[in-house]
Design an enzyme around this catalytic site. Structure first.
Site, short mmCIF file in Angstrom:
data_model
loop_
_atom_site.label_atom_id
_atom_site.label_comp_id
_atom_site.label_asym_id
_atom_site.label_seq_id
_atom_site.Cartn_x
_atom_site.Cartn_y
_atom_site.Cartn_z
N LEU A 134 0.56 -1.17 -0.13
CA LEU A 134 0.69 0.32 0.29
C LEU A 134 0.57 1.08 0.10
O LEU A 134 0.27 2.28 -1.28
CB LEU A 134 -0.62 -0.01 2.03
N TRP A 165 8.60 0.21 1.40
CA TRP A 165 8.24 -0.08 2.63
C TRP A 165 7.67 -1.52 3.18
O TRP A 165 7.05 -2.02 3.73
CB TRP A 165 7.71 0.56 3.57
N ILE A 166 8.32 -2.38 1.72
CA ILE A 166 6.92 -3.60 1.14
C ILE A 166 7.76 -4.85 1.86
O ILE A 166 8.70 -5.55 1.71
CB ILE A 166 6.93 -4.14 0.65
N GLU A 250 -7.57 -5.20 10.62
CA GLU A 250 -7.44 -6.31 11.33
C GLU A 250 -6.03 -6.75 11.37
O GLU A 250 -5.40 -7.30 12.55
CB GLU A 250 -7.67 -7.59 10.48
N GLU A 372 1.72 -0.84 10.14
CA GLU A 372 0.23 -0.34 10.18
C GLU A 372 -0.65 0.42 11.22
O GLU A 372 -1.64 0.43 11.55
CB GLU A 372 0.14 -1.77 10.31
N ASN A 376 -0.08 7.72 16.33
CA ASN A 376 -0.72 8.93 16.76
C ASN A 376 -2.31 8.74 15.68
O ASN A 376 -3.43 8.97 15.74
CB ASN A 376 -0.56 10.06 15.42
C1 LIG Z 1 10.01 -1.89 8.54
C2 LIG Z 1 8.75 -1.02 8.28
C3 LIG Z 1 7.85 -2.34 7.62
C4 LIG Z 1 6.91 -1.71 5.92
N1 LIG Z 1 6.02 -3.10 5.94
C5 LIG Z 1 4.85 -2.15 5.01
C6 LIG Z 1 4.33 -3.67 4.22
O1 LIG Z 1 4.48 -4.22 4.26
N2 LIG Z 1 2.95 -2.54 3.06
C7 LIG Z 1 3.21 -1.33 3.59
O2 LIG Z 1 1.68 -0.71 2.18
N3 LIG Z 1 3.28 -0.78 3.91
C8 LIG Z 1 4.64 -0.93 4.85
N4 LIG Z 1 5.47 0.32 5.47
C9 LIG Z 1 5.10 1.12 6.30
C10 LIG Z 1 4.22 1.99 6.96
O3 LIG Z 1 3.13 1.37 7.28
C11 LIG Z 1 4.24 3.35 7.14
O4 LIG Z 1 5.73 3.62 7.59
C12 LIG Z 1 3.27 3.97 8.45
O5 LIG Z 1 2.75 3.86 7.80
C13 LIG Z 1 4.00 5.85 7.69
O6 LIG Z 1 3.94 6.51 7.30
P1 LIG Z 1 5.28 7.31 7.02
O7 LIG Z 1 6.81 6.51 7.52
O8 LIG Z 1 5.29 7.95 5.28
O9 LIG Z 1 4.91 8.56 7.96
P2 LIG Z 1 4.29 9.79 7.74
O10 LIG Z 1 3.23 9.07 7.15
O11 LIG Z 1 5.07 10.17 7.28
O12 LIG Z 1 4.23 9.85 9.61
C14 LIG Z 1 5.60 11.08 9.90
C15 LIG Z 1 4.61 11.10 11.70
O13 LIG Z 1 3.44 11.78 11.47
C16 LIG Z 1 3.16 11.68 12.47
N5 LIG Z 1 1.40 11.56 11.47
C17 LIG Z 1 0.99 11.59 9.40
N6 LIG Z 1 -0.46 12.13 10.11
C18 LIG Z 1 -1.29 12.56 10.76
C19 LIG Z 1 -2.10 13.35 11.74
N7 LIG Z 1 -3.03 13.79 10.55
N8 LIG Z 1 -1.93 13.31 13.04
C20 LIG Z 1 -1.15 13.90 13.58
N9 LIG Z 1 0.21 12.06 13.11
C21 LIG Z 1 0.53 12.30 12.09
C22 LIG Z 1 2.73 10.59 12.60
O14 LIG Z 1 2.44 9.58 13.35
C23 LIG Z 1 4.78 10.18 12.32
O15 LIG Z 1 4.55 10.22 13.67
C24 LIG Z 1 6.19 -0.35 6.23
C25 LIG Z 1 7.15 -0.05 7.56
C26 LIG Z 1 8.39 -0.01 8.23
C27 LIG Z 1 9.23 0.87 8.41
#
Ligand SMILES: Cc1cc2nc3c(=O)[nH]c(=O)nc-3n(C[C@H](O)[C@H](O)[C@H](O)COP(=O)(O)OP(=O)(O)OC[C@H]3O[C@@H](n4cnc5c(N)ncnc54)[C@H](O)[C@@H]3O)c2cc1C
Length: 388
Positions: A134, A165-166, A250, A372, A376
């Site tokens: 995603l 990040w998959i 889930e 996931e 926040n």
């Molecule tokens: C090891 C690892 C494995 C992963 N595996 C998968 C996977 O298999 N499939 C997949 O699709 N993704 C995966 N991810 C991605 C993961 O789901 C995202 O990194 C996560 O959702 C956060 O998104 P971001 O990194 O863009 O951070 P951002 O969305 O940029 O967030 C940065 C900071 O801002 C805060 N923030 C953002 N919006 C708001 C708001 N509206 N209100 C308050 N605070 C906010 C967040 O809480 C965070 O502290 C993985 C990530 C990692 C590191």
């Protein structure tokens, strides 16, 4: 069940006979087969294929796949137990199994056509690892801002874009990829596609070098005019946002289970070590200061366990569980961080070196508050419920 007991709800943490047998088999496997490999897997940032094969043999890679398709025919709660027990020993192995069951197989069971189920479920239960794609560089928390594009062509689609990040990127042969068929339609354009490794125009890119869960592969995916047949659309065209949201609701309980297992593992190490380590002529576990720290950690672990089991049992009972899933994820991930941190402290200098297991658990714990849905985002879900 007698009439007497049937009138009362069962205690959350009491396991049914089948749950107990299943939990014990995974626990034994984790101790015997996973534990000896933990340090090497962390150092090499890799889960060996031979271990993945053993996970299939154990029956934890197709837990909810019906027996008719060659799976274990279990419930969501069994998946939670498996992720918890594996993560107690290695949270990287825990998340491999978690993504396979709570995201990929869960989505196939819920949204797959009969044809999709027939084609993929037997393979998923036998040898095929799945991944869930995603996130992108520009869309994490704001997942529906994704820009990967799907263009209709003949009896199928061409996908272009990059996923970031998959999890399971290196091991997976099947990827659920979210892309939009119409960027102007906002989230209503998002569609879920099943993409097989080896599809023309599909490449697994760079693997991330991470702080924790280092053995779990986290990869970029590159889609360059990747052709996907119409039969590989998962769910309805333009309804991929539902697949994404509902599966992740889930999946979050699975991450709660991963963090619960990690916290239990750290606490067990701390208990064993403090009983053995002697200072001032006695074991450090005899000092009340240490006893109270361990008792407090046990309180936290029990609270996390109740939250995770409650969310999972609500889900299996077909009751609303959205808020409880958010609560269990945020609580368990915070407990994992605090208990693994305490374990490092109680190991003293030995807590800071790789010859002992707790520094790794401390590093592994951090991811629970990020993937996931960050903490926040969980708070946002909980706030919506409590503030109305
Ligand atoms: C090891 C690892 C494995 C992963 N595996 C998968 C996977 O298999 N499939 C997949 O699709 N993704 C995966 N991810 C991605 C993961 O789901 C995202 O990194 C996560 O959702 C956060 O998104 P971001 O990194 O863009 O951070 P951002 O969305 O940029 O967030 C940065 C900071 O801002 C805060 N923030 C953002 N919006 C708001 C708001 N509206 N209100 C308050 N605070 C906010 C967040 O809480 C965070 O502290 C993985 C990530 C990692 C590191």
């Amino acid at each position: 069940m007698s009439q007497e007991t049937a009138d009362y709800a069962q205690p959350l943490t009491v396991l049914a006979e089948d749950e107990l047998i299943f939990r014990d088999s995974v626990r034994e496997f984790a101790d015997a087969r996973v534990r000896p490999l933990v340090r090497e897997m962390d150092e090499q940032a890799k889960i060996p294929r031979s271990l993945v094969d053993q996970l299939f043999e154990l029956g934890v890679m197709g837990i909810e796949v019906p027996e008719a398709y060659g799976g274990s025919g279990g419930r969501f709660f069994h998946s939670v137990l498996a992720v918890e027990e594996l993560s107690r020993v290695d949270p990287s192995v825990g998340v491999l199994v978690d993504v396979q069951n709570t995201l990929v197989i869960n989505a196939l069971l819920r949204w797959g056509s009969d044809d999709v189920k027939r084609r993929y479920l037997p393979k998923m239960a036998a040898a095929m690892v799945g991944a869930y794609a995603l996130s992108e560089a520009g869309s994490g928390s704001d997942a529906f801002a994704l820009t990967s594009r799907a263009r209709e062509e003949g009896d199928g689609f061409r996908l272009t874009g990059r996923k970031l990040w998959i999890t399971n990127g290196n091991e997976a042969d099947l990827f659920i990829v979210f892309a939009t068929i119409d960027p102007a339609a906002g989230y209503r354009g998002i569609t879920a596609f099943l993409v097989e490794r080896g599809a023309a125009g599909f490449t697994v890119g760079k693997k991330e070098d991470k702080l924790g869960i280092r053995a779990s592969s986290t990869c970029e995916l590159i889609l360059e005019d990747c052709r996907v047949p119409r039969a590989n659309v998962l769910g309805e065209i333009g309804k991929g946002y539902k697949v994404a949201i509902e599966t992740l609701n889930e999946g979050r309980i699975g991450i709660g289970a991963q963090m619960l297992g990690l916290a239990r593992g750290a606490l067990e190490h701390a208990i064993q070590y403090t009983k053995e380590r002697k200072q001032f002529g006695r074991s450090i576990a005899e000092f009340q200061g240490v006893q109270f720290q361990i008792a407090r950690a046990a309180v936290e672990v029990e609270a996390a366990k109740l939250a995770v089991y409650n969310a999972a049992r609500l889900r299996d009972a077909g009751r609303p569980f959205l808020t409880e899933a958010a609560i269990c994820k945020i609580l368990s991930s915070e407990v994992a961080e605090s208990v693994s941190s305490l374990a490092v402290n109680l190991f003293g200098g030995n807590g800071f070196v790789k010859d002992y297991p707790v520094e790794k658990l401390f590093r592994d714990a951090k991811i629970g508050q990020i993937y996931e849905g960050t903490s926040n985002l969980q708070l946002q879900t909980i706030a919506k419920q409590v503030l109305g």
